[in-house]
Design a protein around this motif. Structure first.
Motif, PDB file in Angstrom:
ATOM      1  N   VAL A 170      -3.614   2.090  16.491  1.00 19.21           N
ATOM      2  CA  VAL A 170      -3.011   2.825  17.610  1.00 19.21           C
ATOM      3  C   VAL A 170      -3.838   4.059  17.954  1.00 19.21           C
ATOM      4  CG1 VAL A 170      -1.020   4.221  18.295  1.00 19.21           C
ATOM      5  CG2 VAL A 170      -0.675   1.980  17.237  1.00 19.21           C
TER       6      VAL A 170
ATOM      7  N   ALA B 235      -0.148  -2.063   5.961  1.00 17.07           N
ATOM      8  CA  ALA B 235       0.221  -2.239   7.371  1.00 17.07           C
ATOM      9  C   ALA B 235       0.469  -0.885   8.035  1.00 17.07           C
ATOM     10  CB  ALA B 235       1.456  -3.122   7.487  1.00 17.07           C
TER      11      ALA B 235
ATOM     12  N   VAL C 298       3.070   3.533  16.841  1.00 18.23           N
ATOM     13  CA  VAL C 298       2.777   3.147  15.467  1.00 18.23           C
ATOM     14  C   VAL C 298       3.973   2.434  14.838  1.00 18.23           C
ATOM     15  CG1 VAL C 298       2.344   4.025  13.135  1.00 18.23           C
ATOM     16  CG2 VAL C 298       1.021   4.897  15.060  1.00 18.23           C
TER      17      VAL C 298
ATOM     18  N   ILE D 206       0.031  -1.091  21.384  1.00 18.47           N
ATOM     19  CA  ILE D 206       0.889  -1.610  20.310  1.00 18.47           C
ATOM     20  C   ILE D 206       0.350  -2.944  19.805  1.00 18.47           C
ATOM     21  CG2 ILE D 206       3.186  -2.519  19.791  1.00 18.47           C
ATOM     22  CD1 ILE D 206       4.300  -0.430  21.765  1.00 18.47           C
TER      23      ILE D 206
ATOM     24  N   GLY E  46      -2.701  -4.564  11.670  1.00 17.08           N
ATOM     25  CA  GLY E  46      -1.833  -4.568  10.493  1.00 17.08           C
ATOM     26  C   GLY E  46      -1.339  -5.914  10.025  1.00 17.08           C
TER      27      GLY E  46
ATOM     28  N   TYR F 199      -3.091   0.610   8.620  1.00 16.17           N
ATOM     29  CA  TYR F 199      -3.816  -0.124   9.663  1.00 16.17           C
ATOM     30  C   TYR F 199      -3.167   0.058  11.034  1.00 16.17           C
ATOM     31  CZ  TYR F 199      -6.938  -2.526   6.409  1.00 16.17           C
ATOM     32  OH  TYR F 199      -7.910  -2.804   5.482  1.00 16.17           O
ATOM     33  N   SER F 200      -1.852   0.160  11.074  1.00 18.92           N
ATOM     34  CA  SER F 200      -1.174   0.390  12.361  1.00 18.92           C
ATOM     35  C   SER F 200      -1.564   1.750  12.924  1.00 18.92           C
ATOM     36  CB  SER F 200       0.344   0.301  12.183  1.00 18.92           C
ATOM     37  OG  SER F 200       0.732  -1.007  11.819  1.00 18.92           O
TER      38      SER F 200
ATOM     39  N   ALA G  97       4.187  -1.087  16.248  1.00 17.40           N
ATOM     40  CA  ALA G  97       3.113  -1.920  15.700  1.00 17.40           C
ATOM     41  C   ALA G  97       3.378  -2.245  14.230  1.00 17.40           C
ATOM     42  CB  ALA G  97       1.770  -1.224  15.855  1.00 17.40           C
ATOM     43  N   PHE G  98       3.875  -1.271  13.478  1.00 16.64           N
ATOM     44  CA  PHE G  98       4.144  -1.465  12.055  1.00 16.64           C
ATOM     45  C   PHE G  98       5.254  -2.495  11.831  1.00 16.64           C
ATOM     46  CE2 PHE G  98       7.036  -0.054   8.598  1.00 16.64           C
ATOM     47  CZ  PHE G  98       6.264  -0.472   7.523  1.00 16.64           C
TER      48      PHE G  98
ATOM     49  N   SER H 222       3.992  -5.876  12.662  1.00 15.34           N
ATOM     50  CA  SER H 222       3.013  -6.320  11.667  1.00 15.34           C
ATOM     51  C   SER H 222       3.695  -6.829  10.404  1.00 15.34           C
ATOM     52  CB  SER H 222       2.067  -5.172  11.303  1.00 15.34           C
ATOM     53  OG  SER H 222       1.320  -4.744  12.409  1.00 15.34           O
TER      54      SER H 222
ATOM     55  N   GLY I 200      -2.564  -2.298  17.555  1.00 14.48           N
ATOM     56  CA  GLY I 200      -2.063  -1.832  16.260  1.00 14.48           C
ATOM     57  C   GLY I 200      -1.499  -2.977  15.440  1.00 14.48           C
ATOM     58  N   PHE I 201      -0.787  -3.878  16.103  1.00 17.32           N
ATOM     59  CA  PHE I 201      -0.246  -5.066  15.429  1.00 17.32           C
ATOM     60  C   PHE I 201      -1.367  -5.945  14.887  1.00 17.32           C
ATOM     61  CE2 PHE I 201       0.484  -9.628  16.164  1.00 17.32           C
ATOM     62  CZ  PHE I 201       1.448  -9.879  15.195  1.00 17.32           C
TER      63      PHE I 201
END
Length: 251
Positions: A190, A182, A63, A122, A129, A185-186, A66-67, A70, A125-126
């Protein structure tokens, strides 16, 4: 804390108390949902035993990656799109319908590209976000006062100074909205990926508990995710309010 903050806390505590009363009174079967106190107790037991620590570390690491991607990617792309009006007009319909795309269908392709690792999760997740941050960046830059930009040009300020001293402060509230979205959403990207595509992580653990009728563990893990997202957003909200208060813009 503001009055709105106290109202939010009262609403949350009221909802928790109502759920506790309903479940304790047997109005809802414990096979469907358990009391919040039972969720907290089960979560404490899982953390104390160390049973879910590897899953927590795996999910939170994915997470976080990805965050960060993002927010950074969404901010840069937002700047580039805002600087190209024709490109923005072409992309606006796509951005508006972006979240209708089922990103999970790309998982086999991502495995081919990145292999059997955390990278496909990842990336998903990206993908969840990044557009929230792009839209927030565009909205923030749209709200920069034109008068301030004209004054900056008349003062012969360089582009970097204009960005740091005028555009960024004016766009800050919208950027923080994008950052908070973000985060959410991340987490969604994930955990949903782990739920259906992974063999480890909190999403997988929730799915496994659900399939094995382990209701206490399932709700304990869901509670952990809810508390984690809330805590992160509270920290971001506090930082946002302090920054706005320094500029006299606090809401």
């Amino acid at each position: 804390m503001t009055r709105a903050g106290w109202i939010r806390i009262a609403i949350v505590l009221g909802a928790i108390a109502a759920l506790e009363l309903v479940t304790q009174a047997g109005l809802v079967s414990r096979h469907t949902i358990i009391p919040p106190t039972a969720m907290a107790g089960a979560l404490w037991g899982l953390i104390a035993s160390g049973e879910i620590m590897p899953d927590i570390v795996k999910t939170l690491s994915n997470v976080a990656a990805a965050f960060v991607l993002s927010v950074a990617g969404g901010f840069v792309l937002g700047l580039l799109i805002h600087a190209a009006p024709r490109l923005r007009r072409a992309l606006d319909p796509l951005l508006a319908t972006y979240y209708a795309v089922p990103f999970f269908v790309f998982y086999p392709l991502l495995i081919v590209i990145f292999g059997m690792s955390d990278l496909p999760i990842i990336v998903i997740g990206f993908l969840f976000g990044v557009v929230a941050m792009i839209i927030a960046t565009l909205n923030g830059l749209d709200r920069v006062p034109r008068v301030a930009l004209k004054v900056a040009r008349l003062s012969r300020m360089d582009p970097v100074s204009i960005a740091l001293l005028i555009k960024f402060p004016a766009a800050t509230p919208y950027l923080f909205t994008g950052i908070k979205l973000a985060v959410a959403y991340s987490f969604i990207g994930v955990i949903a990926s782990e739920f259906i595509l992974s063999g480890a992580g909190l999403g997988f653990a929730i799915s496994y508990a659900y399939n094995n009728f382990d209701t206490p563990k399932m709700y304990a893990l869901m509670l952990f995710i809810l508390v984690s997202v809330t805590a992160v957003n509270m920290v971001l909200h506090t930082i946002e309010q302090r920054m706005l208060r320094r500029r006299g813009l606090a809401r």
